[in-house]
Structures are given as C-alpha cells and as structure tokens.
Design a protein around this motif. Structure first.
Motif, PDB file in Angstrom:
ATOM      1  N   PRO A  43      35.494  42.535  43.484  1.00  0.00           N
ATOM      2  CA  PRO A  43      36.696  42.794  42.688  1.00  0.00           C
ATOM      3  C   PRO A  43      37.859  43.218  43.572  1.00  0.00           C
ATOM      4  N   LEU A  73      34.003  39.291  30.131  1.00  0.00           N
ATOM      5  CA  LEU A  73      34.151  39.151  31.572  1.00  0.00           C
ATOM      6  C   LEU A  73      35.398  38.344  31.925  1.00  0.00           C
ATOM      7  N   ALA A 116      38.181  40.737  31.846  1.00  0.00           N
ATOM      8  CA  ALA A 116      38.108  41.664  32.973  1.00  0.00           C
ATOM      9  C   ALA A 116      38.494  40.989  34.287  1.00  0.00           C
ATOM     10  N   LEU A 117      38.048  39.745  34.497  1.00  0.00           N
ATOM     11  CA  LEU A 117      38.417  39.018  35.708  1.00  0.00           C
ATOM     12  C   LEU A 117      39.909  38.724  35.734  1.00  0.00           C
ATOM     13  N   ASP A 124      41.700  41.897  36.632  1.00  0.00           N
ATOM     14  CA  ASP A 124      41.463  42.213  38.039  1.00  0.00           C
ATOM     15  C   ASP A 124      42.341  41.353  38.940  1.00  0.00           C
ATOM     16  N   LEU A 180      28.486  44.347  36.866  1.00  0.00           N
ATOM     17  CA  LEU A 180      29.893  44.733  36.836  1.00  0.00           C
ATOM     18  C   LEU A 180      30.199  45.494  35.565  1.00  0.00           C
ATOM     19  N   ASN A 181      31.144  46.423  35.636  1.00  0.00           N
ATOM     20  CA  ASN A 181      31.668  47.061  34.431  1.00  0.00           C
ATOM     21  C   ASN A 181      33.169  47.281  34.604  1.00  0.00           C
ATOM     22  N   ASP A 182      33.835  47.553  33.499  1.00  0.00           N
ATOM     23  CA  ASP A 182      35.277  47.776  33.560  1.00  0.00           C
ATOM     24  C   ASP A 182      35.609  49.211  33.180  1.00  0.00           C
ATOM     25  N   LEU A 196      37.774  46.647  36.990  1.00  0.00           N
ATOM     26  CA  LEU A 196      36.527  45.934  37.246  1.00  0.00           C
ATOM     27  C   LEU A 196      35.904  46.451  38.526  1.00  0.00           C
ATOM     28  N   ARG A 197      34.625  46.818  38.460  1.00  0.00           N
ATOM     29  CA  ARG A 197      33.951  47.362  39.636  1.00  0.00           C
ATOM     30  C   ARG A 197      32.466  47.071  39.559  1.00  0.00           C
TER      31      ARG A 197
END
Length: 256
Positions: free
Chosen positions: A34, A57, A60-61, A64, A220-222, A227-228
């Motif tokens: 990320p 996702l 989130a992507l 990011d 992955l989680n947000d 996002l990490r």
C-alpha cells in the motif's frame, strides 16, 4: 559487441543518476505494498457475489492510490457503475457506508446489461472531471472480451482516469488489466476499545497478475481509512509485507 568510447564512459554515471526511482520499482520481483506512488490505471478484482469484499477492496485500493498520488483531497466526482446482476447480488452502494469524503460526490449508474455497463465505464474514463471509476460486472459476459478490456486500458491511460473493475463470480479470462486480484473476506482484528463492536473491514487479497510486481498474498484492512497489511500476516524476517505465491497463476489453473 558495441564499441565503448571514452565519451560514453564519461556520460554513463550521468545517465545512471538520471534514471527515475520509479523504474526501479517496476522490476518484475518488486513487491506491491500500500502507498506506492506508481499505480496502474486499470485493475481487476475477482470476488464472490455472496460477499461485498470485491467492492470493499476496490474502494480501499482507489483511496490508497489517490492518497499516494496526493489527490486524496481532490473533490472531483467518483463514478460507480453496476450491471443488473451485480445489483441483485450485492445491492447498490450505501451512501452512509461510504467514507465521509466520498458520500456527496458519488455518481451511481445502474446498467441493464454488461454491454451498457462497459459503455458507461468507457465514457466515464474519458471524463477528466472524474477522479476515478469503479465498476462491477458479474460472470464472464461475451461483451467483456479481451478487445473490450483493451479498450478500457487504453482509454484509462489516454485520459489519466483510474479504473477498478470488480468481477463477481467470474473466472480469470484473458484481460489487458495491468493488475489482477482475487479477494475474499478475512476475520477482522478485535477493536481496541470495545470488543463487542464490529472490527475494521479485512480482506485476504491475492495478486496473481501484475506487470511490475511479483505474485503475492496479503491480509489487508482499512483501519482508520488507511489501507495497510496485517502485521501478524506479514513476514518479519525479510521485511516483505507479503506472502509469495508459487505455482501457476490462477488464470492458468482456471484454463486447466
């Protein structure tokens, strides 16, 4: 063998010093993580229609990539396109469930067919007043051929608008998408202050095709909107935030 002259030896260090750092990140063995500044403009995410991991996702992507590019405060609109089957499987985007900075600038298109959805996606990619485009198409419709995928890639790259296309209940077929993921839901970490509260959205994400990165798998989680990777899943001995995958790609296995 080409002749090496004194002048070429003299300018070689100068040329090396001018090679952008971004090119080094494009080595085939470079690990995705990320926050990378260099992000492809056309990605696909394969997910089950029985859960909302694909759309989650994708969002989130997208956030990011915008943050890495310094465009997280960009107030342009976000286009979200769904065909009829994806709406039936997962429902429409819930405005109140979106991040606060996106709730009032989402344009939603409900397309009757995959052909209509592809038309809306391509037209959206031509619009520079959009900060990004998210699409959802179910299955492997004939309309989403390699040629159609190539049109999306070229349009996104020509106009500089990013596309994250969620493929629900689909097999990884031929595509020109620069990055392809398979995602499913993963257990959320326990909340720090209230164990009874729901945890952050968490995904098991496998990158099975990318031009600039080796295949790998992440949790992955947000958390807090960022996002990490899950530290418990990341490898600690090598520093890589990824568990590499081995063997044939998912697309090759699907064709076997």
């Amino acid at each position: 063998m080409p002749e090496v002259t004194a002048s070429s030896r003299a300018i070689a260090p100068f040329l090396r010093s001018r090679i952008p750092r971004a090119l080094a990140a494009r080595r085939p063995d470079a690990r995705w993580r990320p926050g990378l500044e260099e992000q492809p403009l056309h990605s696909e995410i394969f997910a089950s229609g029985g859960e909302a991991s694909g759309a989650g996702l994708a969002l989130a992507l997208a956030r990011d990539a915008l943050a890495a590019a310094g465009e997280d405060d960009d107030r342009r609109q976000v286009l979200w396109v769904q065909d009829r089957v994806t709406i039936r499987l997962g429902g429409r985007p819930c405005v109140q469930g979106l991040p606060p900075d996106l709730r009032h600038r989402l344009i939603h298109v409900a397309a009757a067919t995959p052909e209509d959805a592809l038309f809306a996606l391509e037209e959206g990619l031509r619009c520079r007043d959009l900060v990004c485009v998210i699409g959802e198409i179910a299955g492997n419709p004939r309309a989403l051929s390699f040629t159609a995928s190539r049109r999306l890639s070229l349009t996104a790259e020509r106009h500089g608008v990013s596309l994250w296309l969620v493929r629900l209940d689909a097999a990884p077929d031929l595509s020109s998408a620069r990055m392809r993921w398979r995602v499913s839901a993963a257990p959320s970490p326990h909340p720090r202050w209230n164990p009874a509260a729901p945890g952050y959205a968490t995904w098991r994400a496998e990158l099975f095709r990318a031009r600039s990165h080796a295949p790998g798998e992440w949790i992955l989680n947000d958390a807090n909107g960022t996002l990490r990777p899950d530290p418990a899943f990341a490898a600690t001995d090598s520093g890589d935030l990824v568990r590499p995958t081995v063997g044939r790609s998912l697309a090759a296995r699907a064709r076997a």
